[in-house]
Structure formats: C-alpha cells, structure tokens
Write an enzyme that holds these catalytic residues in place. Structure first.
Site, PDB file in Angstrom:
ATOM      1  N   GLU A  76     -34.860  11.225  -1.562  1.00  0.00           N
ATOM      2  CA  GLU A  76     -34.316  10.577  -0.032  1.00  0.00           C
ATOM      3  C   GLU A  76     -35.113  11.387   1.129  1.00  0.00           C
ATOM      4  OE1 GLU A  76     -29.921   9.551  -1.515  1.00  0.00           O
ATOM      5  OE2 GLU A  76     -30.173  11.409  -0.346  1.00  0.00           O
ATOM      6  N   HIS A  91     -27.380   6.240   1.915  1.00  0.00           N
ATOM      7  CA  HIS A  91     -26.654   7.852   1.969  1.00  0.00           C
ATOM      8  C   HIS A  91     -25.915   7.918   3.107  1.00  0.00           C
ATOM      9  CE1 HIS A  91     -26.807  11.869   0.091  1.00  0.00           C
ATOM     10  NE2 HIS A  91     -25.792  11.723   0.590  1.00  0.00           N
ATOM     11  N   ARG A 126     -24.599  11.532  -6.189  1.00  0.00           N
ATOM     12  CA  ARG A 126     -25.976  12.088  -6.263  1.00  0.00           C
ATOM     13  C   ARG A 126     -27.020  11.309  -6.733  1.00  0.00           C
ATOM     14  NH1 ARG A 126     -24.749  14.571  -2.603  1.00  0.00           N
ATOM     15  NH2 ARG A 126     -24.765  16.723  -1.685  1.00  0.00           N
TER      16      ARG A 126
END
Length: 316
Positions: A262, A283, A233
């Site tokens: 994000e 990601h 994270r």
C-alpha cells in the site's frame, strides 16, 4: 529532560493533533522516505509514525530515541524485538475503530450479499428499462438473517463486528487459535469456521503465524456462497489465491480494504479485478472523522503518559 518529538508522516492522519505537553520541541513532516528517517529523527527522543518503517538498522543509528508512538493499532512496521532489547518504548492505539471498521465491513457484506453492485451495473446498462416486469431478477439476493458469520480475531473490533452480526440475526462463530486468547469468548475450531461460514471477516493482527492465513487451501474449504471480508491487514490473504478463488467460483465474493502493498504500484492485480462480486476500498475502513480524532487524541496521550512515568498501551 529534553523531549524532541517528531511526527514522520503527518499526512496519514486527517485530524487535529495537539502538541504533546511534554515536548520541548515538536516537528511534523507530511511524509518521510526511508532514507530521510535518520536525519529527521536526529536528537529526537520520541518518534510518531503511522506507516514509516522502523527497522533495526535504522534504529541502531538513533541512540537518543526512547519512544515510538504508533498512530495505529497495527505495529508490524516496527522492529519490536530490537526496541525491547534496547529499551525503546512502543505504544499503539487501542479501541479507536470499534465502530467505524465493523460498519465498513458490514457495508461491504450487505453490498455483496444483496448483489447491489451487480444490480446497479444492470440499471446503468439499461437492463431495467427493457424489462417487462416492474422488477427483474438477474442476480441472487441473500439475507443476513440466519446466515453464519465467522470471525477471525476476537479483539474489540472483532467483537463489535459480532454484535452487528447478531443484531442482523446471524449466527456468530469465533475461530480458535493459539494463545493469547480473549477471555470470555467461545471458540470454534478454525477449520469448522471456514467450512460453515457464509461470511468470514478478518480482524486479527499480521504476525508470522497469520501471514497468508487465507490461502488456496483455505478457500477450498469454504462454502461456494461464502464472502470473505478483510478490513485488517493485506498480508493475511494470499492475493493470487484470492483471484483464483474468485475466478473459479470457490467463493461468491470478497470485500477488501487492505492490500499487501500500500499504496499499490505498477498494476497491482487486484486493481484490475473489476467485477461486481469484488469490492476494494483504499484502506479507509478506520477513517471516519470521529475515529480519527479519537486516535489523534489517544496518540498524544500515550506520549504524555509515558513521559510522566504512567505509560499506557505499551506493546514493549
């Protein structure tokens, strides 16, 4: 019992998603803005989300909602305390990324440890063409064998990362932390892991106690040749401190698959950090085809098992 099930951000999952057996109505939306949540979940018993935030003020407007199925392992977008107090079940995904995330982490580790991006840049810039030797040595190359791998987070992904590290001949240390702890794991004091590791890989959840866990003080305790890898994270690392650490040579490099915000908007500073000792991917460490299908199948299983009175993977 009528079970209207709504998937609020279907576009976040590139896999086949079957309709839950228990669902009398099943609706998918490619993406959902915060202001659209209440209208779309009106009358719904089950919400499927990935990154759509489910906060207390929103949940208070959805009295019929009985279950939230999170299409991810992390569930920090959900107000767990509210759900617990109001009898809303929350289920997440377990053990779907035990291979894909560690493999992505090691792709970054190998690229950085062997300076592959820097060497590729030299080749593209014609440096090899000008060499009077069959090879040239413009950047350091480090082996993984014999190096120390520090892992923060000893869950399934952390342990799978450790297994790969051991296969390379690395010495593995798991950083100690307050309970709950995984049974059967030997822990090393957190400060010692920071000081001794050649590679530090983050695999812990984002909770208040771990936010900005890696800050400027932590960077100051690391070895100057250390690499920091974050496939967990973004909020685990103080991003301004990361830039300072790279600029001042406090660490040798970093590989990140996650950011605090994000997708990044309006010129996120890490987007401008274009240097061969920093890798940023969008990601996708979790997103192998096999892992996503495993996730999609477990996601619907979580809903059907909850509806059948045999819930699995509940976080509340």
């Amino acid at each position: 019992m009528t079970l209207r099930t709504v998937f609020l951000d279907r576009a976040s999952l590139k896999a086949k998603v079957r309709k839950p057996v228990c669902a009398t109505e099943y609706v998918e939306y490619e993406k959902t803005a915060v202001g659209e949540i209440e209208a779309r979940l009106a009358g719904a018993s089950v919400a499927i989300i990935n990154k759509v935030p489910m906060r207390a003020d929103t949940l208070a407007q959805l009295p019929q909602l009985k279950m939230i199925a999170v299409a991810a392992t992390g569930y920090d977008v959900v107000d767990i305390a509210y759900c617990k107090d109001h009898g809303i079940a929350v289920a997440n995904i377990r053990n779907y990324a035990v291979h894909t995330v560690p493999e992505h982490a090691f792709a970054m580790i190998l690229a950085l440890r062997r300076n592959i991006l820097a060497y590729r840049q030299d080749v593209e810039n014609g440096v090899w063409n000008k060499s009077d030797q069959f090879c040239f040595f413009t950047h350091d190359i480090g082996d993984l064998h014999g190096a120390t791998l520090g892992i923060i987070g000893e869950g399934a992904i952390g342990q799978s990362t450790a297994a790969i590290g051991r296969a390379f001949g690395m010495r593995v240390q798991f950083a100690d932390h307050p309970p709950p702890k995984m049974e059967g794991v030997s822990f090393t004091p957190h400060e010692q892991v920071l000081a001794e590791s050649d590679v530090i890989s983050l695999h812990c959840p984002l909770v208040p106690a771990t936010r900005n866990l890696i800050n400027l003080e932590a960077f100051g305790k690391m070895k100057r040749n250390a690499l920091l890898i974050n496939t967990a994270r973004g909020g685990l690392v103080d991003e301004a401190a990361l830039i300072q650490a790279l600029d001042e040579g406090l660490i040798a490099g970093a590989g990140f698959d996650v950011l605090t915000v994000e997708p990044p908007r309006d010129g996120h500073p890490l987007l401008d950090l274009r240097r061969p000792n920093f890798i940023l991917t969008p990601h996708v460490a979790w997103a192998s085809d096999g892992a996503m299908q495993f996730l999609a199948d477990q996601l619907i299983d979580n809903i059907d098992r909850w509806a059948a009175g045999k819930p699995q993977h509940l976080v509340t």
